[in-house]
Scaffold this motif. Structure first.
Motif, mmCIF file in Angstrom:
data_model
loop_
_atom_site.group_PDB
_atom_site.id
_atom_site.type_symbol
_atom_site.label_atom_id
_atom_site.label_comp_id
_atom_site.label_asym_id
_atom_site.label_seq_id
_atom_site.Cartn_x
_atom_site.Cartn_y
_atom_site.Cartn_z
ATOM 1 N N THR A 37 -21.401 10.373 -15.595
ATOM 2 C CA THR A 37 -21.305 9.186 -14.745
ATOM 3 C C THR A 37 -20.465 8.114 -15.430
ATOM 4 O O THR A 37 -19.589 7.512 -14.808
ATOM 5 C CB THR A 37 -22.706 8.655 -14.410
ATOM 6 O OG1 THR A 37 -23.452 9.686 -13.765
ATOM 7 C CG2 THR A 37 -22.638 7.431 -13.515
ATOM 8 N N LEU A 38 -20.721 7.895 -16.721
ATOM 9 C CA LEU A 38 -19.913 6.931 -17.474
ATOM 10 C C LEU A 38 -18.471 7.396 -17.583
ATOM 11 O O LEU A 38 -17.533 6.593 -17.462
ATOM 12 C CB LEU A 38 -20.475 6.738 -18.883
ATOM 13 C CG LEU A 38 -21.633 5.776 -19.034
ATOM 14 C CD1 LEU A 38 -22.001 5.626 -20.508
ATOM 15 C CD2 LEU A 38 -21.331 4.429 -18.428
ATOM 16 N N ASN A 39 -18.279 8.678 -17.818
ATOM 17 C CA ASN A 39 -16.935 9.247 -17.910
ATOM 18 C C ASN A 39 -16.166 8.979 -16.620
ATOM 19 O O ASN A 39 -15.004 8.576 -16.644
ATOM 20 C CB ASN A 39 -17.036 10.747 -18.205
ATOM 21 C CG ASN A 39 -15.698 11.428 -18.264
ATOM 22 O OD1 ASN A 39 -15.143 11.805 -17.237
ATOM 23 N ND2 ASN A 39 -15.181 11.609 -19.464
ATOM 24 N N ASN A 40 -16.825 9.162 -15.492
ATOM 25 C CA ASN A 40 -16.194 8.920 -14.196
ATOM 26 C C ASN A 40 -15.865 7.441 -14.019
ATOM 27 O O ASN A 40 -14.765 7.079 -13.601
ATOM 28 C CB ASN A 40 -17.108 9.423 -13.077
ATOM 29 C CG ASN A 40 -16.557 9.121 -11.711
ATOM 30 O OD1 ASN A 40 -16.958 8.146 -11.085
ATOM 31 N ND2 ASN A 40 -15.648 9.946 -11.242
ATOM 32 N N PHE A 41 -16.810 6.561 -14.340
ATOM 33 C CA PHE A 41 -16.578 5.117 -14.224
ATOM 34 C C PHE A 41 -15.383 4.704 -15.078
ATOM 35 O O PHE A 41 -14.474 4.012 -14.615
ATOM 36 C CB PHE A 41 -17.832 4.347 -14.657
ATOM 37 C CG PHE A 41 -17.750 2.869 -14.407
ATOM 38 C CD1 PHE A 41 -18.300 2.320 -13.265
ATOM 39 C CD2 PHE A 41 -17.133 2.024 -15.318
ATOM 40 C CE1 PHE A 41 -18.230 0.949 -13.025
ATOM 41 C CE2 PHE A 41 -17.050 0.665 -15.092
ATOM 42 C CZ PHE A 41 -17.603 0.120 -13.950
ATOM 43 N N ASP A 42 -15.390 5.161 -16.325
ATOM 44 C CA ASP A 42 -14.322 4.778 -17.256
ATOM 45 C C ASP A 42 -12.969 5.326 -16.822
ATOM 46 O O ASP A 42 -11.943 4.669 -16.999
ATOM 47 C CB ASP A 42 -14.665 5.245 -18.670
ATOM 48 C CG ASP A 42 -15.874 4.528 -19.244
ATOM 49 O OD1 ASP A 42 -16.326 3.518 -18.665
ATOM 50 O OD2 ASP A 42 -16.386 4.997 -20.283
ATOM 51 N N ARG A 43 -12.949 6.502 -16.240
ATOM 52 C CA ARG A 43 -11.695 7.090 -15.756
ATOM 53 C C ARG A 43 -11.145 6.269 -14.588
ATOM 54 O O ARG A 43 -9.952 5.968 -14.537
ATOM 55 C CB ARG A 43 -11.888 8.543 -15.354
ATOM 56 C CG ARG A 43 -10.597 9.212 -14.912
ATOM 57 C CD ARG A 43 -10.750 10.691 -14.614
ATOM 58 N NE ARG A 43 -11.800 11.002 -13.676
ATOM 59 C CZ ARG A 43 -13.012 11.471 -13.995
ATOM 60 N NH1 ARG A 43 -13.344 11.690 -15.239
ATOM 61 N NH2 ARG A 43 -13.908 11.728 -13.061
ATOM 62 N N ILE A 44 -11.994 5.904 -13.653
ATOM 63 C CA ILE A 44 -11.531 5.076 -12.528
ATOM 64 C C ILE A 44 -11.002 3.745 -13.057
ATOM 65 O O ILE A 44 -9.971 3.247 -12.605
ATOM 66 C CB ILE A 44 -12.665 4.851 -11.505
ATOM 67 C CG1 ILE A 44 -13.072 6.172 -10.849
ATOM 68 C CG2 ILE A 44 -12.231 3.840 -10.441
ATOM 69 C CD1 ILE A 44 -14.330 6.081 -10.004
#
Length: 181
Positions: A37-44
Motif C-alpha cells: 500500500t505504501l509502495n503504491n502511494f509512493d509510486r503515485i
C-alpha cells in the motif's frame, strides 16, 4: 508507436519488479499488504510519468482503442494481482487477516490511494485545503496504513503494531519543490 510501447513496457516492468519485491519480502502477508500500500502511494506520488502514461492508456481503452493495455495486463498487472490474491489467501488461512474477499482488501488498499490522488483537486476546491501539501500527503500516507492495520487484521493490536513498524521504517519520499504535481 513502437518507441512509446517500449518505453511504457520498460517503466511498467520496473514498477512490477518493485511491487513483486515487496510481495516476496520475508514478512507476514499482512505486513506485505501494508508495505505494498505504501509502495503504491509512493509510486503515485513520485512517478508522474508512469501515472500519465497509464492514464493515457486507460483513456484509450475506454475509447475502444486497444493500445498497450493488453500487453501491460499480461506482463505486469495479471502477475501482480495473482501474487496479491495468493498473499491475501495465505493471510486468511494463517488467521492473520480477516476472512473477506481478497479483492476487497486490494480495493481498500490500492483503491484508497487512487481515490485520494484522483479526487484531491476537487477536494482542494471544495475544502480550500492544499491536498498536495507535504503535511497533507504525509497524513494521508500514514492514515491509510493505520486504517488497514485496524481493518484487515483479526488481531487489531497486531495490525496496529505492524502498521507502526512499517511506517517507522518506510520514510516518506522527497517531494519536488512546488508540490508533487
Amino acid at each position: 508507436e513502437k518507441l512509446y510501447l517500449a518505453t511504457l513496457e520498460m517503466i511498467a516492468g520496473r514498477m512490477r519488479d518493485t511491487v513483486m519485491a515487496v510481495f516476496m519480502r520475508d514478512a507476514t502477508p499482512g505486513e506485505r499488504i501494508l508495505r505494498s500500500t505504501l509502495n503504491n502511494f509512493d509510486r503515485i506520488l513520485t512517478q508522474h510519468e508512469f501515472q500519465s502514461l497509464m492514464q493515457h492508456e486507460m483513456f484509450r481503452l475506454h475509447k475502444g482503442e486497444e493500445g498497450a493495455m493488453p500487453l501491460l495486463v499480461k506482463r505486469v498487472f495479471s502477475p501482480m494481482l495473482t501474487m496479491f490474491q495468493a498473499m491475501v489467501r495465505e493471510g486468511i488461512a494463517s488467521g492473520e487477516l480477516i476472512d473477506v474477499d481478497w479483492m476487497q482488501i486490494h480495493l481498500a488498499s490500492i483503491g484508497s490511494n487512487l481515490a485520494y490522488f484522483l479526487s484531491a483537486p476537487i477536494w482542494q476546491l471544495s475544502l480550500s485545503t492544499d491536498m498536495y501539501a507535504p503535511e497533507a500527503l504525509a497524513a494521508r500516507r500514514t492514515s491509510i496504513v493505520q486504517f488497514l492495520g485496524h481493518a484487515i487484521f483479526n488481531d487489531r493490536q497486531h495490525g496496529a503494531a505492524l502498521a507502526a513498524r512499517v511506517l517507522a521504517d518506510s520514510p516518506m519520499p522527497a517531494i519536488k519543490p512546488g508540490g508533487p504535481f
